[in-house]
Every structure is written in structure tokens, then in C-alpha cells.
Design an enzyme around this catalytic site. Structure first.
Site, PDB file in Angstrom:
ATOM      1  N   TYR A 130      32.821  57.832  30.443  1.00 56.77           N
ATOM      2  CA  TYR A 130      31.724  58.801  30.385  1.00 56.77           C
ATOM      3  C   TYR A 130      30.402  58.091  30.681  1.00 56.77           C
ATOM      4  O   TYR A 130      29.607  58.539  31.519  1.00 56.77           O
ATOM      5  CB  TYR A 130      31.701  59.462  29.004  1.00 56.77           C
ATOM      6  CG  TYR A 130      30.659  60.547  28.857  1.00 56.77           C
ATOM      7  CD1 TYR A 130      30.808  61.775  29.493  1.00 56.77           C
ATOM      8  CD2 TYR A 130      29.519  60.344  28.076  1.00 56.77           C
ATOM      9  CE1 TYR A 130      29.848  62.776  29.351  1.00 56.77           C
ATOM     10  CE2 TYR A 130      28.564  61.335  27.925  1.00 56.77           C
ATOM     11  CZ  TYR A 130      28.734  62.555  28.564  1.00 56.77           C
ATOM     12  OH  TYR A 130      27.786  63.540  28.421  1.00 56.77           O
ATOM     13  N   ASP A 144      35.273  74.703  41.061  1.00 53.16           N
ATOM     14  CA  ASP A 144      35.676  73.468  40.382  1.00 53.16           C
ATOM     15  C   ASP A 144      34.942  72.350  41.100  1.00 53.16           C
ATOM     16  O   ASP A 144      35.175  72.106  42.299  1.00 53.16           O
ATOM     17  CB  ASP A 144      37.197  73.285  40.491  1.00 53.16           C
ATOM     18  CG  ASP A 144      37.685  72.046  39.744  1.00 53.16           C
ATOM     19  OD1 ASP A 144      36.924  71.062  39.648  1.00 53.16           O
ATOM     20  OD2 ASP A 144      38.832  72.064  39.279  1.00 53.16           O
ATOM     21  N   LYS A 183      27.973  58.662  33.960  1.00 51.57           N
ATOM     22  CA  LYS A 183      26.617  59.189  33.780  1.00 51.57           C
ATOM     23  C   LYS A 183      25.570  58.205  34.316  1.00 51.57           C
ATOM     24  O   LYS A 183      24.520  58.604  34.820  1.00 51.57           O
ATOM     25  CB  LYS A 183      26.380  59.506  32.299  1.00 51.57           C
ATOM     26  CG  LYS A 183      27.194  60.701  31.799  1.00 51.57           C
ATOM     27  CD  LYS A 183      26.769  61.984  32.491  1.00 51.57           C
ATOM     28  CE  LYS A 183      27.485  63.201  31.977  1.00 51.57           C
ATOM     29  NZ  LYS A 183      27.037  64.461  32.608  1.00 51.57           N
TER      30      LYS A 183
HETATM   31  P1  NDP Z   1      30.234  72.158  27.599  1.00 54.79           P
HETATM   32  O1  NDP Z   1      31.563  71.492  27.470  1.00 54.79           O
HETATM   33  O2  NDP Z   1      29.776  73.056  26.517  1.00 54.79           O
HETATM   34  O3  NDP Z   1      30.166  72.957  28.979  1.00 54.79           O
HETATM   35  C1  NDP Z   1      30.575  72.354  30.162  1.00 54.79           C
HETATM   36  C2  NDP Z   1      31.011  73.417  31.123  1.00 54.79           C
HETATM   37  O4  NDP Z   1      31.425  72.738  32.320  1.00 54.79           O
HETATM   38  C3  NDP Z   1      32.217  74.222  30.610  1.00 54.79           C
HETATM   39  O5  NDP Z   1      32.040  75.593  30.884  1.00 54.79           O
HETATM   40  C4  NDP Z   1      33.361  73.625  31.396  1.00 54.79           C
HETATM   41  O6  NDP Z   1      34.412  74.537  31.661  1.00 54.79           O
HETATM   42  C5  NDP Z   1      32.664  73.283  32.721  1.00 54.79           C
HETATM   43  N1  NDP Z   1      33.463  72.350  33.498  1.00 54.79           N
HETATM   44  C6  NDP Z   1      34.243  71.322  33.075  1.00 54.79           C
HETATM   45  N2  NDP Z   1      34.874  70.757  34.111  1.00 54.79           N
HETATM   46  C7  NDP Z   1      34.489  71.449  35.214  1.00 54.79           C
HETATM   47  C8  NDP Z   1      34.823  71.362  36.595  1.00 54.79           C
HETATM   48  N3  NDP Z   1      35.702  70.447  37.038  1.00 54.79           N
HETATM   49  N4  NDP Z   1      34.240  72.224  37.449  1.00 54.79           N
HETATM   50  C9  NDP Z   1      33.375  73.152  37.008  1.00 54.79           C
HETATM   51  N5  NDP Z   1      33.052  73.324  35.726  1.00 54.79           N
HETATM   52  C10 NDP Z   1      33.602  72.458  34.828  1.00 54.79           C
HETATM   53  O7  NDP Z   1      29.193  70.966  27.848  1.00 54.79           O
HETATM   54  P2  NDP Z   1      27.611  70.855  27.576  1.00 54.79           P
HETATM   55  O8  NDP Z   1      26.944  72.147  27.823  1.00 54.79           O
HETATM   56  O9  NDP Z   1      27.415  70.163  26.285  1.00 54.79           O
HETATM   57  O10 NDP Z   1      27.237  69.774  28.680  1.00 54.79           O
HETATM   58  C11 NDP Z   1      26.665  70.104  29.939  1.00 54.79           C
HETATM   59  C12 NDP Z   1      26.269  68.809  30.616  1.00 54.79           C
HETATM   60  O11 NDP Z   1      25.358  68.094  29.780  1.00 54.79           O
HETATM   61  C13 NDP Z   1      27.462  67.862  30.855  1.00 54.79           C
HETATM   62  O12 NDP Z   1      27.314  67.214  32.090  1.00 54.79           O
HETATM   63  C14 NDP Z   1      27.339  66.866  29.710  1.00 54.79           C
HETATM   64  O13 NDP Z   1      27.934  65.623  30.019  1.00 54.79           O
HETATM   65  C15 NDP Z   1      25.827  66.772  29.586  1.00 54.79           C
HETATM   66  N6  NDP Z   1      25.391  66.257  28.300  1.00 54.79           N
HETATM   67  C16 NDP Z   1      25.589  66.976  27.159  1.00 54.79           C
HETATM   68  C17 NDP Z   1      25.172  66.472  25.952  1.00 54.79           C
HETATM   69  C18 NDP Z   1      25.368  67.205  24.673  1.00 54.79           C
HETATM   70  O14 NDP Z   1      25.034  66.639  23.622  1.00 54.79           O
HETATM   71  N7  NDP Z   1      25.865  68.427  24.680  1.00 54.79           N
HETATM   72  C19 NDP Z   1      24.502  65.165  25.852  1.00 54.79           C
HETATM   73  C20 NDP Z   1      24.383  64.496  27.118  1.00 54.79           C
HETATM   74  C21 NDP Z   1      24.788  65.045  28.293  1.00 54.79           C
HETATM   75  P3  NDP Z   1      35.800  74.436  30.833  1.00 54.79           P
HETATM   76  O15 NDP Z   1      35.497  74.919  29.477  1.00 54.79           O
HETATM   77  O16 NDP Z   1      36.732  75.321  31.580  1.00 54.79           O
HETATM   78  O17 NDP Z   1      36.200  72.986  30.868  1.00 54.79           O
END
Ligand code: NDP
Length: 259
Positions: A152, A58, A156
Site C-alpha cells: 500500500y 474497474d 501510494k
Molecule cells: P473505500 O474502500 O471506502 O472506497 C473505495 C471505493 O473504491 C469502493 O467503492 C471500492 O469498490 C472502489 N474500488 C476498489 N477497487 C476498485 C477498482 N479496481 N476499480 C474501481 N473501483 C474500485 O475507500 P476510501 O473512501 O477510504 O478511500 C478512497 C481513497 O482514499 C483510496 O485511494 C484510499 O487509499 C485513499 N485513502 C483513504 C484513507 C482513509 O483513511 N480512508 C487514508 C489515505 C488514503 P468495492 O467496494 O467494490 O471494492
């Protein structure tokens, strides 16, 4: 010609979405991948599909980082990818006037504190070799204001700036530990689900969300992973302290003619 052969790569939030795609691509390029996530069942499943190692982590938890440092004392590439929008549980408004302090802090705890701890771990795990690549996943929202998602956007933006502090600090120490931020926009992953819904309006909502994107579509996780691979590998040894947008042209300007 594996681009990451011999490199140990740690990726956070790798159970799904962009993190999973980065883990899969890095593994296919010969890296020893340690895929981490806070969801134990999900990360075990993803890692076994990819064929890589997994650890429960985490990103908010300093103790989890200390445990990771004991198990993985040396690494070459760190991808701080885990992030939340704050809308995961359909909670209250996130505009600057109505957002609650608790929700504001929770978004910063995951996105910003998590990235700070990940960079700190990575520096410790890279400095013996004096080399490495830290990749922080920020967002388009880190470069522009988002009135309905203020926490958010703030978190970021701070990731973008912290990446530069890390890059400069490492250079000052005489290390070639590089640190850069990636700024995606509209990448189709589960992070969008609370906004898309699964009703008949889904396609229409998706079309509206990319209406201002010059390439007129969502990006894919694999496209972001390809950019992370460039920053991770030895083709990018002079790239540090910079930010890279991957947004279908969204930040290039407006396509609308004046008037
Ligand atoms: P997802 O929500 O699909 O995946 C995020 C992953 O991070 C999930 O597996 C989630 O687990 C995990 N996670 C959340 N909180 C924690 C924590 N405290 N510790 C460890 N793991 C955690 O997101 P994306 O793949 O879309 O995004 C990945 C990154 O890209 C993020 O930082 C997002 O802000 C950034 N981003 C994404 C964009 C998009 O359009 N998709 C655009 C701009 C930036 P769980 O399911 O258990 O919460």
C-alpha cells in the site's frame, strides 16, 4: 456561485467513502459528474442518490478506460480515487518479509496501474481544450514507510511521484492541465472496517488509531472533498505538481517532548 458549473468531472471508486463525498460535492457545485466504480449495483445506487451519471469502471482494466473514453471523450476534472489496502479479504501479512508477490501486485494493480490509466485517459480527454485538473488520491502512507502495509505504502508513494511527472509533462506541452496529489490520513470510511471490527473493542481501537493525530479524531470524507474541490476549480489555477496533506496534523511532527 457554483464553483464547477460547466465542468465535466470523472471520479473513480465513487460508490462510497471519499469518492462518493467528492461526487456529491462536485454535483452540488454545478458539475456534470460521472461517478464510476467497479461495483455496478453500488455505483448505480450512489449515483441515483446524488442525481448524477454513473459508469461501471474497474480502474485495473484498460478496456474499461477505452469504453469510458468513447462515452466521455472530453472532461475537465479527473479524480483518481479508487484504492485498496490489500486487507479487504483478510489476506496474509503485508510486511516486506512475508508479503506474497501476488498480493503485492494486486495492490499495485488497483492503486498505481489504475491511477496511471486514469491520468492517461484524462490527458487524452483534456488536451483538446488544453486545460483541466487531475487529482490523484494518494495517502499519508505515500510519504512515510508503513512496515505492516508495504505494498500500500509503495503504491501510494508511486502515485505521488507519477502526479509530478504528469504535471511536468502537461506543462511541457504548453497545456494548463494541472495534476496534484492529496494525502489523507485516518478518514473514517469503510476502508477501515477490516481493522476496526464490530465488537466491543471498536471504540478503543478507533481511539488508539488516532492517538498520535494532533487533532485527536478521524477526518471526514466531506473534509477531503472540500480539498478536492479547491484543486478542481479555478481558484487553484497556479497549483500543479504539488502534494497536499489532510491528516489532522499527523505529518507535522511529534507532539511528544524529548525524554
Ligand atoms: P473505500 O474502500 O471506502 O472506497 C473505495 C471505493 O473504491 C469502493 O467503492 C471500492 O469498490 C472502489 N474500488 C476498489 N477497487 C476498485 C477498482 N479496481 N476499480 C474501481 N473501483 C474500485 O475507500 P476510501 O473512501 O477510504 O478511500 C478512497 C481513497 O482514499 C483510496 O485511494 C484510499 O487509499 C485513499 N485513502 C483513504 C484513507 C482513509 O483513511 N480512508 C487514508 C489515505 C488514503 P468495492 O467496494 O467494490 O471494492
Amino acid at each position: 456561485m457554483s464553483k464547477l458549473a460547466g465542468k465535466t468531472c470523472v471520479i473513480t471508486g465513487a460508490a462510497r467513502g471519499i469518492g462518493e463525498a467528492i461526487a456529491a460535492l462536485f454535483h452540488s457545485e454545478g458539475a456534470e459528474v460521472i461517478a464510476t466504480d467497479c461495483d455496478e449495483a453500488a455505483i448505480r445506487g450512489t449515483a441515483s442518490r446524488i442525481g448524477c451519471r454513473s459508469e461501471v469502471l474497474d480502474v485495473r482494466d484498460e478496456g474499461d478506460w477505452a469504453r469510458l473514453a468513447a462515452k466521455v471523450p472530453s472532461c475537465d476534472v479527473m479524480v483518481n480515487n479508487a484504492g485498496i489496502t490489500g486487507f479487504e479479504h483478510g489476506t496474509g501479512p503485508h510486511d516486506p518479509e512475508h508479503a506474497s508477490l501476488e498480493e503485492w501486485r494486486e495492490v499495485h494493480r488497483v492503486n498505481l496501474d489504475g491511477t496511471f490509466l486514469g491520468c492517461r485517459y484524462a490527458i487524452g480527454a483534456m488536451k483538446a481544450k488544453g486545460a483541466g485538473s487531475i487529482i490523484n488520491i494518494s495517502s499519508r502512507s505515500g510519504l512515510v514507510g508503513i512496515p505492516g502495509a508495504a505494498a500500500y505504502a509503495s503504491s501510494k508513494a508511486a502515485i505521488r511521484n507519477h502526479s509530478k511527472s504528469v504535471a511536468l509533462y502537461c506543462a511541457q506541452q504548453g497545456w494548463t492541465i494541472r495534476c496534484n496529489s492529496i494525502h489523507p490520513a485516518a478518514i473514517l470510511t469503510p476502508i477501515w472496517e477490516p481493522m476496526l471490527g464490530d465488537g466491543p473493542q471498536r471504540q478503543e481501537t478507533m481511539a488508539k488509531l488516532v492517538a498520535d493525530t494532533p487533532l485527536q479524531r478521524f477526518g471526514t470524507c466531506e473534509e477531503v472533498a472540500a480539498l478536492a474541490l479547491l484543486l478542481a476549480g479555478d481558484d487553484a489555477t497556479y497549483i500543479t505538481g504539488t502534494e497536499m496533506n489532510i491528516d489532522g496534523g499527523l505529518l507535522a511532527g511529534s507532539a511528544a517532548s524529548p525524554g
